[in-house]
Design a protein around this motif. Structure first.
Motif, short mmCIF file in Angstrom:
data_model
loop_
_atom_site.label_atom_id
_atom_site.label_comp_id
_atom_site.label_asym_id
_atom_site.label_seq_id
_atom_site.Cartn_x
_atom_site.Cartn_y
_atom_site.Cartn_z
N THR A 122 0.81 -1.23 0.00
CA THR A 122 0.00 0.00 0.00
C THR A 122 0.84 1.28 0.00
N SER A 123 2.16 1.12 -0.02
CA SER A 123 3.02 2.32 -0.04
C SER A 123 2.98 3.00 -1.40
N SER A 124 3.49 4.21 -1.45
CA SER A 124 3.55 4.94 -2.72
C SER A 124 4.39 4.18 -3.73
N ARG A 125 3.84 4.01 -4.91
CA ARG A 125 4.58 3.33 -5.98
C ARG A 125 5.77 4.15 -6.46
N TYR A 126 5.65 5.48 -6.39
CA TYR A 126 6.65 6.35 -7.00
C TYR A 126 7.59 6.98 -5.96
N ALA A 127 8.88 6.77 -6.18
CA ALA A 127 9.94 7.29 -5.30
C ALA A 127 10.82 8.23 -6.10
N GLN A 128 10.82 9.50 -5.70
CA GLN A 128 11.60 10.50 -6.43
C GLN A 128 12.93 10.76 -5.72
N PHE A 129 14.03 10.65 -6.47
CA PHE A 129 15.34 11.02 -5.94
C PHE A 129 15.54 12.52 -6.12
N GLN A 130 16.02 13.16 -5.07
CA GLN A 130 16.32 14.59 -5.13
C GLN A 130 17.70 14.84 -4.52
N TYR A 131 18.44 15.80 -5.07
CA TYR A 131 19.75 16.14 -4.52
C TYR A 131 19.77 17.60 -4.11
N SER A 132 20.72 17.91 -3.25
CA SER A 132 20.92 19.30 -2.83
C SER A 132 22.40 19.63 -2.84
N THR A 133 22.72 20.84 -3.26
CA THR A 133 24.11 21.28 -3.22
C THR A 133 24.36 22.29 -2.09
N ASP A 134 23.28 22.64 -1.38
CA ASP A 134 23.45 23.57 -0.25
C ASP A 134 22.81 23.04 1.04
N GLY A 135 22.25 21.85 0.97
CA GLY A 135 21.62 21.27 2.16
C GLY A 135 20.26 21.89 2.48
N ILE A 136 19.78 22.77 1.60
CA ILE A 136 18.51 23.46 1.86
C ILE A 136 17.51 23.17 0.74
N ALA A 137 17.88 23.55 -0.48
CA ALA A 137 17.00 23.34 -1.63
C ALA A 137 17.29 21.98 -2.25
N PHE A 138 16.22 21.24 -2.53
CA PHE A 138 16.37 19.92 -3.16
C PHE A 138 15.75 19.94 -4.55
N HIS A 139 16.43 19.25 -5.47
CA HIS A 139 16.03 19.26 -6.87
C HIS A 139 15.80 17.84 -7.35
N ASP A 140 14.72 17.62 -8.08
CA ASP A 140 14.47 16.31 -8.68
C ASP A 140 15.63 15.95 -9.60
N PHE A 141 16.02 14.67 -9.57
CA PHE A 141 16.96 14.18 -10.57
C PHE A 141 16.32 12.98 -11.25
N GLY A 142 16.10 13.12 -12.54
CA GLY A 142 15.47 12.03 -13.29
C GLY A 142 14.00 11.88 -12.92
N THR A 143 13.39 10.88 -13.52
CA THR A 143 11.99 10.59 -13.21
C THR A 143 11.94 9.68 -11.99
N ALA A 144 10.74 9.57 -11.40
CA ALA A 144 10.59 8.77 -10.19
C ALA A 144 10.80 7.28 -10.48
N PHE A 145 11.37 6.59 -9.50
CA PHE A 145 11.46 5.13 -9.59
C PHE A 145 10.07 4.56 -9.27
#
Ligand SMILES: [Ca+2]
Ligand SMILES: [Ca+2]
Length: 243
Positions: A122-145
């Motif tokens: 029942t968990s979310s099917r879609y897992a989005q990877f996000q990265y941050s270069t300042d530890g504050i703002a996170f950015h999507d990388f690629g499409t969700a797994f």
């Protein structure tokens, strides 16, 4: 002759890429082993970093062997995964809940992140990877797994960040993996077709790994000048010998 060897060695040093190494890894297992998967550790098993919860998720430790198992080479009863639950209500909090890992990449480039992840039915099917270069703002990388179905480990999920500006050699590098709405929709979809998404579903992480290549030290300007002067001197000697 010597000059040619020196020049060849200098080019060889530039041309050979550094081998990737494991910078940081979490296997979530207790140290020392206590033969129980329901106890575990958030202390990195290789290197150092901070694993934390994002957006109100809660977590326990649970088996890394169940449901087919992660890639953790420890297949004893001490093999834990980090088991997250307490997800956002249906239709709320897109990409706001999950797990975060702060590792930094100081002295490394060619950063690759990989992990194993089990989705409950029942968990979310879609897992989005996000990265941050300042530890504050996170950015999507690629499409969700995407998981299909649940109650399965999806091992070796991986993202190659080597081309992303600011990821290399950055003490503030961090990433997170968060539950995302189904693409183009305004709500979550359960991992198993026919199941309903539920806030009590679970994602379980294991073998969260940051691999990267040690960066070659940048020569000081004086070192470059000395090297060039040395090569020039060798050239003079070579010419005199040839004369
Ligand atoms: Ca344990
Ligand atoms: Ca484990």
């Amino acid at each position: 002759m010597i000059k040619h060897l020196v020049v060849a060695a200098a080019f060889a040093a530039v041309a050979v890429p550094a081998q990737a190494v494991t910078v940081t890894q979490w296997n979530f297992n207790s140290v020392p082993s206590d033969a129980s998967s329901s106890t575990g550790s958030l202390v990195a098993s290789v290197g150092s970093g901070v694993a934390s919860l994002v957006g109100g998720t809660t977590a326990t430790f649970a088996s890394g062997n169940a449901s087919g198992g992660s890639t953790d080479p420890d297949t004893s009863t001490n093999d834990s995964g980090w088991n997250l639950t307490a997800w956002a209500a249906q239709g709320a909090g897109d990409k706001s809940r999950g797990a975060r890992f702060d590792t930094g990449t100081t002295g490394f480039d060619s950063v690759v992140v990989s992990w194993d992840q089990r989705h409950s039915n029942t968990s979310s099917r879609y897992a989005q990877f996000q990265y941050s270069t300042d530890g504050i703002a996170f950015h999507d990388f690629g499409t969700a797994f995407a998981a299909d179905p649940g109650d399965v480990w999806y091992n070796g999920r991986s993202v190659d960040l080597s081309s992303v500006a600011g990821v290399a050699d950055n003490a503030s590098f961090a990433f997170r993996i968060v539950a995302a709405f189904a693409p183009g929709e305004s709500g979550y979809v359960a991992s198993t077709p026919g199941s309903s998404y539920g806030t009590a579903g679970t994602w379980r992480f294991d073998m969260v790994t940051i691999s990267a290549a040690p960066m070659a030290p940048v020569p000081e300007p004086e070192t470059c000048a000395m090297l060039l002067a040395g090569l020039a001197a060798l050239g003079v000697v070579a010419r005199r010998r040839a004369a």
